[in-house]
Design a protein around this motif. Structure first.
Motif, PDB file in Angstrom:
ATOM      1  N   LYS A 140      -3.221  18.591  11.783  1.00  0.00           N
ATOM      2  CA  LYS A 140      -1.913  18.861  11.163  1.00  0.00           C
ATOM      3  C   LYS A 140      -0.837  17.931  11.726  1.00  0.00           C
ATOM      4  N   ASN A 141      -0.930  17.651  13.012  1.00  0.00           N
ATOM      5  CA  ASN A 141       0.067  16.802  13.659  1.00  0.00           C
ATOM      6  C   ASN A 141      -0.289  15.315  13.619  1.00  0.00           C
ATOM      7  N   LYS A 142      -1.462  14.986  13.070  1.00  0.00           N
ATOM      8  CA  LYS A 142      -1.815  13.576  12.848  1.00  0.00           C
ATOM      9  C   LYS A 142      -1.676  13.299  11.353  1.00  0.00           C
ATOM     10  N   ALA A 143      -0.462  13.415  10.873  1.00  0.00           N
ATOM     11  CA  ALA A 143      -0.198  13.337   9.429  1.00  0.00           C
ATOM     12  C   ALA A 143      -0.422  11.917   8.907  1.00  0.00           C
ATOM     13  N   PRO A 144      -0.879  11.803   7.651  1.00  0.00           N
ATOM     14  CA  PRO A 144      -1.075  10.465   7.063  1.00  0.00           C
ATOM     15  C   PRO A 144       0.258   9.807   6.708  1.00  0.00           C
ATOM     16  N   ILE A 145       0.214   8.504   6.571  1.00  0.00           N
ATOM     17  CA  ILE A 145       1.406   7.753   6.176  1.00  0.00           C
ATOM     18  C   ILE A 145       1.010   6.789   5.064  1.00  0.00           C
ATOM     19  N   SER A 146       1.855   6.666   4.045  1.00  0.00           N
ATOM     20  CA  SER A 146       1.531   5.819   2.892  1.00  0.00           C
ATOM     21  C   SER A 146       1.941   4.376   3.150  1.00  0.00           C
ATOM     22  N   LEU A 147       1.390   3.478   2.328  1.00  0.00           N
ATOM     23  CA  LEU A 147       1.705   2.055   2.468  1.00  0.00           C
ATOM     24  C   LEU A 147       3.172   1.773   2.163  1.00  0.00           C
ATOM     25  N   GLN A 148       3.736   2.525   1.215  1.00  0.00           N
ATOM     26  CA  GLN A 148       5.142   2.310   0.869  1.00  0.00           C
ATOM     27  C   GLN A 148       6.055   2.650   2.056  1.00  0.00           C
ATOM     28  N   LYS A 149       5.781   3.767   2.703  1.00  0.00           N
ATOM     29  CA  LYS A 149       6.566   4.160   3.882  1.00  0.00           C
ATOM     30  C   LYS A 149       6.367   3.161   5.016  1.00  0.00           C
ATOM     31  N   LEU A 150       5.134   2.706   5.149  1.00  0.00           N
ATOM     32  CA  LEU A 150       4.814   1.729   6.198  1.00  0.00           C
ATOM     33  C   LEU A 150       5.563   0.424   5.967  1.00  0.00           C
ATOM     34  N   ALA A 151       5.602  -0.016   4.702  1.00  0.00           N
ATOM     35  CA  ALA A 151       6.279  -1.274   4.364  1.00  0.00           C
ATOM     36  C   ALA A 151       7.785  -1.174   4.609  1.00  0.00           C
ATOM     37  N   SER A 152       8.383  -0.017   4.268  1.00  0.00           N
ATOM     38  CA  SER A 152       9.833   0.136   4.461  1.00  0.00           C
ATOM     39  C   SER A 152      10.188   0.216   5.947  1.00  0.00           C
ATOM     40  N   ALA A 202       2.041  -2.507  13.558  1.00  0.00           N
ATOM     41  CA  ALA A 202       2.353  -1.096  13.287  1.00  0.00           C
ATOM     42  C   ALA A 202       1.204  -0.239  13.808  1.00  0.00           C
ATOM     43  N   VAL A 203       1.531   0.779  14.603  1.00  0.00           N
ATOM     44  CA  VAL A 203       0.513   1.644  15.211  1.00  0.00           C
ATOM     45  C   VAL A 203       0.697   3.064  14.681  1.00  0.00           C
ATOM     46  N   VAL A 204      -0.357   3.605  14.067  1.00  0.00           N
ATOM     47  CA  VAL A 204      -0.322   4.952  13.487  1.00  0.00           C
ATOM     48  C   VAL A 204      -1.521   5.729  14.009  1.00  0.00           C
ATOM     49  N   VAL A 205      -1.279   6.841  14.725  1.00  0.00           N
ATOM     50  CA  VAL A 205      -2.387   7.701  15.163  1.00  0.00           C
ATOM     51  C   VAL A 205      -2.641   8.692  14.027  1.00  0.00           C
ATOM     52  N   GLY A 206      -3.345   8.218  13.013  1.00  0.00           N
ATOM     53  CA  GLY A 206      -3.588   9.017  11.817  1.00  0.00           C
ATOM     54  C   GLY A 206      -4.191   8.133  10.733  1.00  0.00           C
ATOM     55  N   THR A 207      -4.035   8.559   9.496  1.00  0.00           N
ATOM     56  CA  THR A 207      -4.616   7.847   8.353  1.00  0.00           C
ATOM     57  C   THR A 207      -3.541   7.069   7.603  1.00  0.00           C
ATOM     58  N   ARG A 213       4.814   7.450  12.757  1.00  0.00           N
ATOM     59  CA  ARG A 213       4.158   8.736  12.451  1.00  0.00           C
ATOM     60  C   ARG A 213       4.407   9.122  10.999  1.00  0.00           C
ATOM     61  N   GLY A 214       3.460   9.877  10.433  1.00  0.00           N
ATOM     62  CA  GLY A 214       3.655  10.436   9.099  1.00  0.00           C
ATOM     63  C   GLY A 214       4.470  11.713   9.188  1.00  0.00           C
ATOM     64  N   ALA A 215       4.934  12.199   8.037  1.00  0.00           N
ATOM     65  CA  ALA A 215       5.755  13.415   7.994  1.00  0.00           C
ATOM     66  C   ALA A 215       4.853  14.643   8.123  1.00  0.00           C
ATOM     67  N   THR A 216       5.018  15.403   9.204  1.00  0.00           N
ATOM     68  CA  THR A 216       4.161  16.571   9.448  1.00  0.00           C
ATOM     69  C   THR A 216       4.571  17.768   8.598  1.00  0.00           C
ATOM     70  N   LYS A 217       5.806  17.753   8.059  1.00  0.00           N
ATOM     71  CA  LYS A 217       6.286  18.878   7.242  1.00  0.00           C
ATOM     72  C   LYS A 217       6.120  18.625   5.752  1.00  0.00           C
ATOM     73  N   ALA A 218       5.399  17.579   5.390  1.00  0.00           N
ATOM     74  CA  ALA A 218       5.258  17.231   3.985  1.00  0.00           C
ATOM     75  C   ALA A 218       4.073  17.928   3.313  1.00  0.00           C
ATOM     76  N   ARG A 219       3.363  18.772   4.045  1.00  0.00           N
ATOM     77  CA  ARG A 219       2.210  19.470   3.460  1.00  0.00           C
ATOM     78  C   ARG A 219       2.659  20.512   2.428  1.00  0.00           C
TER      79      ARG A 219
END
Length: 224
Positions: free
Chosen positions: A94-106, A116-121, A176-182
């Motif tokens: 739950k706390n290793k939330a995914p992040i999209s390419l669009q968010k990563l690019a911005s 860019a380092v992301v502990v997640g997908t 990090r990805g948004a953990t509250k976006a589920r």
């Protein structure tokens, strides 16, 4: 004692019952009422807890090896980056939330040359037509996200390669990805129908007879 032999049996020691009675009398005499009512020592309770870093429950051998690697780096270096990576590797899914390419690019705009380092997908995003050239390190990439990054001239790294390239975390951007976006988070909070509540109710369908005017009358769930 005279000339006769004197032994311990000749001593008349008080019995345990007599000793107990004497102690009870002294306690009653010396007893003083407490100045204030006793309470629970909150600090003593928290002192007894063994609070440590959560260990991962993942059966993935790759994740377990990464935990060992970054535990070593966090201990033997003064880098806060390694400590944060080790902590995040041990987090729940739950706390290793995914992040999209669009968010990563911005988030990586204006940070060319950094990793860019992301502990997640890292997931793909259809809304992003032009993917910028990026170097991304993550636990996992979706197939289409990896293809988009490589096609744009970027590269996808793993954490063991990152440890060799940048053992102290220099030249990296930790994201990090948004953990509250589920979807589940929509149903948490104040009860649906309560004033100023934006919580979504658990309903089978959205229609005329499914919890319309919820909270306003008893026939629709409950009345506030």
């Amino acid at each position: 004692f005279g000339s006769r032999n004197f032994g311990l049996k000749d001593l008349r020691l008080p019995s345990l019952r007599q000793q107990g009675r004497k102690a009870a009398r002294q306690a009653l005499i010396c007893h003083k009422p407490p100045l204030a009512a006793m309470g629970v020592d909150i600090e003593a309770i928290s002192r007894g807890k063994k609070v440590g870093l959560r260990q991962t429950k993942s059966e993935n051998p790759y994740v377990k090896l990464l935990c060992r690697l970054y535990k070593f780096l966090a201990r033997r270096t003064d880098s806060k980056f390694n400590k944060v990576i080790y902590k995040r590797l041990n987090m729940t899914r739950k706390n290793k939330a995914p992040i999209s390419l669009q968010k990563l690019a911005s988030l990586m705009s204006g940070k060319e040359g950094k990793t860019a380092v992301v502990v997640g997908t890292v997931t793909d995003d259809k809304r992003l037509y032009e993917v910028p050239k990026m170097t991304v390190c993550a636990l996992r990439f979706t197939e289409t996200a990896r293809a988009s990054i490589v096609k744009a001239g970027g590269s996808c790294m793993t954490f063991d390669k990152l440890a060799l390239q940048s053992p102290l975390g220099k030249g990296t951007v930790l994201l990090r990805g948004a953990t509250k976006a589920r979807e589940t988070e929509r149903h948490f909070g104040k009860a649906p129908g309560v004033p100023h509540s934006t919580t979504a109710p658990h309903v089978r369908s959205k229609g005329r007879k499914f919890e319309k005017a919820r909270g306003r009358r008893r026939s629709r769930g409950y009345k506030v």
